[in-house]
Design an enzyme around this catalytic site. Sequence first.
Site, mmCIF file in Angstrom:
data_model
loop_
_atom_site.group_PDB
_atom_site.id
_atom_site.type_symbol
_atom_site.label_atom_id
_atom_site.label_comp_id
_atom_site.label_asym_id
_atom_site.label_seq_id
_atom_site.Cartn_x
_atom_site.Cartn_y
_atom_site.Cartn_z
ATOM 1 N N GLU A 16 0.861 -1.200 0.000
ATOM 2 C CA GLU A 16 0.000 0.000 0.000
ATOM 3 C C GLU A 16 0.886 1.236 0.000
ATOM 4 O OE1 GLU A 16 -2.751 -0.091 3.243
ATOM 5 O OE2 GLU A 16 -3.498 -2.061 2.675
ATOM 6 N N ARG A 95 -16.217 -7.808 1.717
ATOM 7 C CA ARG A 95 -16.078 -8.785 2.821
ATOM 8 C C ARG A 95 -17.135 -8.485 3.872
ATOM 9 N NH1 ARG A 95 -10.773 -9.513 6.787
ATOM 10 N NH2 ARG A 95 -11.366 -11.563 7.601
ATOM 11 N N SER A 103 -11.424 -6.821 12.174
ATOM 12 C CA SER A 103 -10.020 -6.729 11.744
ATOM 13 C C SER A 103 -9.437 -5.355 12.090
ATOM 14 C CB SER A 103 -9.955 -6.992 10.234
ATOM 15 O OG SER A 103 -8.649 -6.872 9.771
ATOM 16 N N ARG A 107 -6.542 -5.421 14.832
ATOM 17 C CA ARG A 107 -5.192 -5.087 14.344
ATOM 18 C C ARG A 107 -4.846 -3.613 14.523
ATOM 19 N NH1 ARG A 107 -3.570 -9.411 11.791
ATOM 20 N NH2 ARG A 107 -5.137 -10.638 10.722
ATOM 21 N N ASN A 203 -5.917 -19.305 2.801
ATOM 22 C CA ASN A 203 -6.555 -20.176 3.799
ATOM 23 C C ASN A 203 -7.841 -19.538 4.310
ATOM 24 O OD1 ASN A 203 -6.027 -18.641 6.485
ATOM 25 N ND2 ASN A 203 -4.079 -18.559 5.386
HETATM 26 N N1 LIG Z 1 -3.089 -16.017 2.879
HETATM 27 C C1 LIG Z 1 -4.254 -15.554 3.290
HETATM 28 N N2 LIG Z 1 -5.383 -16.303 3.201
HETATM 29 C C2 LIG Z 1 -6.563 -15.818 3.637
HETATM 30 N N3 LIG Z 1 -6.728 -14.598 4.170
HETATM 31 C C3 LIG Z 1 -5.631 -13.813 4.273
HETATM 32 C C4 LIG Z 1 -4.361 -14.234 3.823
HETATM 33 N N4 LIG Z 1 -3.487 -13.228 4.028
HETATM 34 C C5 LIG Z 1 -4.170 -12.220 4.582
HETATM 35 N N5 LIG Z 1 -5.448 -12.567 4.744
HETATM 36 C C6 LIG Z 1 -6.501 -11.793 5.400
HETATM 37 O O1 LIG Z 1 -6.762 -10.578 4.738
HETATM 38 C C7 LIG Z 1 -7.141 -9.617 5.713
HETATM 39 C C8 LIG Z 1 -6.330 -8.348 5.513
HETATM 40 O O2 LIG Z 1 -6.541 -7.842 4.259
HETATM 41 P P1 LIG Z 1 -5.762 -6.575 3.793
HETATM 42 O O3 LIG Z 1 -4.322 -6.893 3.656
HETATM 43 O O4 LIG Z 1 -6.429 -6.032 2.597
HETATM 44 O O5 LIG Z 1 -6.032 -5.665 5.006
HETATM 45 S S1 LIG Z 1 -5.437 -4.410 5.566
HETATM 46 O O6 LIG Z 1 -5.699 -3.354 4.594
HETATM 47 O O7 LIG Z 1 -4.018 -4.591 5.834
HETATM 48 O O8 LIG Z 1 -6.203 -4.306 6.777
HETATM 49 C C9 LIG Z 1 -6.802 -10.167 7.087
HETATM 50 O O9 LIG Z 1 -8.015 -10.441 7.766
HETATM 51 P P2 LIG Z 1 -8.118 -10.426 9.358
HETATM 52 O O10 LIG Z 1 -7.299 -11.594 9.838
HETATM 53 O O11 LIG Z 1 -9.569 -10.610 9.639
HETATM 54 O O12 LIG Z 1 -7.559 -9.116 9.813
HETATM 55 C C10 LIG Z 1 -6.021 -11.409 6.771
HETATM 56 O O13 LIG Z 1 -6.200 -12.465 7.673
#
Ligand SMILES: Nc1ncnc2c1ncn2[C@@H]1O[C@H](COP(=O)(O)OS(=O)(=O)O)[C@@H](OP(=O)(O)O)[C@H]1O
Length: 259
Positions: A16, A95, A103, A107, A203
């Site tokens: 980003e 989502r 989230s 976070r 995942n």
């Molecule tokens: N490999 C993989 N598989 C499935 N899901 C994944 C993966 N990598 C990132 N994530 C999930 O994506 C969420 C974050 O998305 P972003 O990177 O767009 O978010 S952010 O802008 O940094 O907040 C974030 O969701 P939350 O865990 O609910 O915060 C991540 O868990």
Amino acid sequence: MRAILDAHPDVRCGGETMLLPSFLEWQAGWRNDWVNNSGITRDVFDDAVSAFITEIIAKHGELAPRLCNKDPYTALWLPTIRRMYPNSKFILMIRDARAVIHSMIDRKVPVAGYNTSDENSMFIHWNQEIRKMLFQCNKSPGQCIKVYYERLIQKPSEEIQRITYFLDLPYSTQMLKHHELIGAEVDLNDQEFSASQVKHSINTDALTSWFDCFSEETLQKLDDLAPFLSILGYDTSAAKPDYSMFADDNFYQFRNAYS
Ligand SMILES: Nc1ncnc2c1ncn2[C@@H]1O[C@H](COP(=O)(O)OS(=O)(=O)O)[C@@H](OP(=O)(O)O)[C@H]1O
């Protein structure tokens, strides 16, 4: 999503910029004055704004045949970006708001407009923003597609093929293995809030991470706070919804005009 795109040999998104959402907001504030006899017409201003954006996107990572950018909520500026980049394409990631808001709170992701100490106001704000972004995306047929996170992680191969077809890119199986390409094709900045998750293969762990995290009172008011949740097909009646319908083969046949 951006790491999956980065894994494609022809695409570079990079991390980003953290700057373009504020810049887009800033430039919009100046547009009221462009007819103030200064000689700065909308076209002149568009050229200046797009020059700035292009420099940032092009030079904050390696050059590639296709450049992409992922920053939250840039889809709010879709008409302006489309005008400046008529050949651009947009992916609107959707989502479940309960997961999005959880989230942000968990976070401590600072997103403008969200007050993390008031969960009800966060749902209201999400609803306003998604309404605008869906409206803009729906007004851009052929240039904007909606991708549901809950489908992407349950049906990655099908969704990635749908996305590459939309982007007019050859399908690459590398996109299913973004985690193996971190440090090479996929540049990951540890400052990004989700860096620790992105390191893993696609995942479904984050699908249910919000369960048991909101008050009963808030969950019961969801249809009032965020009516777009059910418009988009999320089950607001359950405290622990079943997301398997997002993986259905006929998922797209049952989308309504908005979703
Ligand atoms: N490999 C993989 N598989 C499935 N899901 C994944 C993966 N990598 C990132 N994530 C999930 O994506 C969420 C974050 O998305 P972003 O990177 O767009 O978010 S952010 O802008 O940094 O907040 C974030 O969701 P939350 O865990 O609910 O915060 C991540 O868990």
